[in-house]
Design a protein around this motif. Structure first.
Motif, PDB file in Angstrom:
ATOM      1  N   LEU A  16       0.749  -1.130   0.058  1.00 44.05           N
ATOM      2  CA  LEU A  16       0.025  -0.051  -0.020  1.00 44.05           C
ATOM      3  C   LEU A  16       0.882   1.042  -0.061  1.00 44.05           C
ATOM      4  CD1 LEU A  16      -2.778   1.247   0.230  1.00 44.05           C
ATOM      5  CD2 LEU A  16      -2.440   0.958   2.765  1.00 44.05           C
ATOM      6  N   ARG A  17       1.845   1.186   0.773  1.00 38.87           N
ATOM      7  CA  ARG A  17       2.768   2.413   0.907  1.00 38.87           C
ATOM      8  C   ARG A  17       3.393   2.681  -0.416  1.00 38.87           C
ATOM      9  NH1 ARG A  17       8.114   2.627   1.086  1.00 38.87           N
ATOM     10  NH2 ARG A  17       8.535   0.295   1.656  1.00 38.87           N
ATOM     11  N   LEU A  18       4.087   1.608  -1.111  1.00 40.29           N
ATOM     12  CA  LEU A  18       4.655   1.687  -2.411  1.00 40.29           C
ATOM     13  C   LEU A  18       3.550   2.311  -3.619  1.00 40.29           C
ATOM     14  CD1 LEU A  18       6.722  -1.527  -2.340  1.00 40.29           C
ATOM     15  CD2 LEU A  18       7.633   0.736  -2.284  1.00 40.29           C
ATOM     16  N   ALA A  19       2.428   1.784  -3.520  1.00 35.04           N
ATOM     17  CA  ALA A  19       1.358   2.532  -4.400  1.00 35.04           C
ATOM     18  C   ALA A  19       1.069   3.685  -4.292  1.00 35.04           C
ATOM     19  CB  ALA A  19       0.108   1.505  -4.460  1.00 35.04           C
ATOM     20  N   MET A  20       0.878   4.262  -2.958  1.00 32.75           N
ATOM     21  CA  MET A  20       0.869   5.690  -2.560  1.00 32.75           C
ATOM     22  C   MET A  20       2.042   6.462  -3.044  1.00 32.75           C
ATOM     23  SD  MET A  20      -1.377   5.210   0.841  1.00 32.75           S
ATOM     24  CE  MET A  20      -1.800   7.115   1.028  1.00 32.75           C
ATOM     25  N   GLU A  21       3.200   6.076  -2.833  1.00 33.76           N
ATOM     26  CA  GLU A  21       4.639   6.806  -3.185  1.00 33.76           C
ATOM     27  C   GLU A  21       4.642   6.949  -4.682  1.00 33.76           C
ATOM     28  OE1 GLU A  21       7.408   5.615   0.711  1.00 33.76           O
ATOM     29  OE2 GLU A  21       7.533   4.502  -1.257  1.00 33.76           O
ATOM     30  N   GLU A  22       4.126   5.992  -5.495  1.00 35.08           N
ATOM     31  CA  GLU A  22       4.064   6.173  -6.707  1.00 35.08           C
ATOM     32  C   GLU A  22       3.348   7.099  -7.395  1.00 35.08           C
ATOM     33  OE1 GLU A  22       4.043   3.372 -10.766  1.00 35.08           O
ATOM     34  OE2 GLU A  22       4.408   2.336  -8.652  1.00 35.08           O
TER      35      GLU A  22
END
Length: 371
Positions: A16-22
């Protein structure tokens, strides 16, 4: 993006963090660390000082949580400064344990609201003066009014209540009615409460007024009102009436509850369970037994909670008969049910052990049915 990238797969919080960062193009490790991966929550203290020589309003924000177990939080919030005819809003970032923020003004503000949108997940100690809290009666949000009523006392609280009893939003009126119980002399509002109980255009506000009337020192004189309320079509008013009737006339309340038992729903059903929990005898056992078999989710939790209270007021044999039924019911509930239902039973057992002369016999009886 998160759902598309991870459809039909097992994920962890980092996906979830990686998706939001992208999507946002920022490093969000700090956000997920403080809100998801670390324990605790922020405890904040707000204090204020106005500097006349420079026309500067100072706002001090201090983080008071135990830093050995809880992180130092990075928080973004709005600060609203209220003046006679205007409001100015500023955005601040809190990153340290104690910080001071300055705002240049033309004059001293009438009120300052930190976290003016009330979005922080935090315990907040707001050290603003009484005059500021009273000025906040004219702030726009429901939470503004909730905080006013929670932070005032004495004559100031009475003034705030009288103001908010006339509020256009029913939710604020309900808050004001319930706050009457925190005043030094609730009886001074008796006439007002009677008017609200009869005439407010929202049933929840009328129900709240009935509830406060029931807790007045001479509430018995309103027995007719309470009994009439139990016959209202609104479940919330009927439920409040039944609770109030139980305060002034236990026998009538129990008779009324038995009449409503089969047709009650929502707030009235909960009022029936409350009445049975405190006043019911052996014949109410089957009501709770059926409820445990038919209720689900939150309704199952409520039924089990009132059943456990009911069993505390019954004899040892009845309590021992009902205890394993609560445990069994948890198997048909949500995943969290087992934990909470077991606590209910533990407290039920402790109650009977502390109120019996033969503790060994009581413990043995519960052990036989629970193990």
């Amino acid at each position: 993006k998160y759902l598309e990238d991870n459809a039909f797969s097992t994920v962890e919080i980092h996906q979830l963090r990686l998706a939001m960062e992208e999507v946002c193009g920022e490093d969000l490790n700090w956000f997920f660390n403080q809100w998801f991966l670390n324990s605790g929550h922020p405890i904040l203290a707000f204090s204020y000082e106005y500097e006349d020589s420079t026309n500067t309003q100072w706002v001090y924000v201090e983080q008071l949580q135990n830093l050995e177990t809880t992180p130092l939080y990075r928080l973004n919030m709005d600060v609203a400064l209220y003046f006679e005819d205007s409001v100015f809003t500023y955005n601040i970032d809190v990153k340290d344990g104690a910080e001071a923020f300055s705002f240049t003004t033309e004059s001293a503000p009438k009120n300052v609201v930190v976290d003016s949108e009330h979005v922080l997940l935090a315990e907040i100690i707001d050290e603003k003066p009484e005059a500021w809290w009273l000025d906040q009666l004219y702030a726009p949000l429901y939470i503004d009014q909730k905080l006013v009523l929670e932070n005032l006392g004495g004559a100031a609280l009475e003034k705030a209540i009288n103001h908010n009893l006339k509020h256009e939003y029913w939710g604020v009126r309900e808050l004001a009615v319930k706050a009457i119980e925190r005043t030094d002399d609730s009886a001074q509002f008796e006439t007002t409460l009677l008017d609200i109980a009869a005439n407010d255009d929202r049933t929840v506000v009328r129900a709240a007024a009935i509830g406060v009337l029931a807790n007045l020192e001479e509430s018995v004189k309103h027995e007719e009102l309470f009994e009439k309320a139990t016959k209202e079509r609104s479940y919330v008013i009927a439920g409040s009436g039944l609770d109030a009737l139980a305060v002034v006339n236990k026998e009538k309340a129990l008779v009324a509850a038995r009449m409503f038992e089969k047709e009650s729903k929502n707030e009235l059903e909960e009022a029936v369970m409350r009445t049975y929990a405190t006043l019911g005898d052996l014949q109410e056992f089957s009501f709770f037994e059926k409820g445990l078999q038919t209720a689900s989710n939150y309704d199952l939790y409520i039924t089990a909670a009132y059943f456990s209270e009911y069993l505390k007021n019954q004899d040892l044999n009845t309590a021992a008969k009902g205890a394993p039924m609560i445990i069994e019911a948890s198997k048909n509930g949500p995943l969290w049910a087992s934990y909470y239902f077991n606590i209910m039973v533990e407290r039920l057992v402790e109650h009977h052990l502390s109120n019996t002369e033969n503790k060994k016999e009581a413990q043995q009886k519960f052990d036989e049915v629970l193990n």
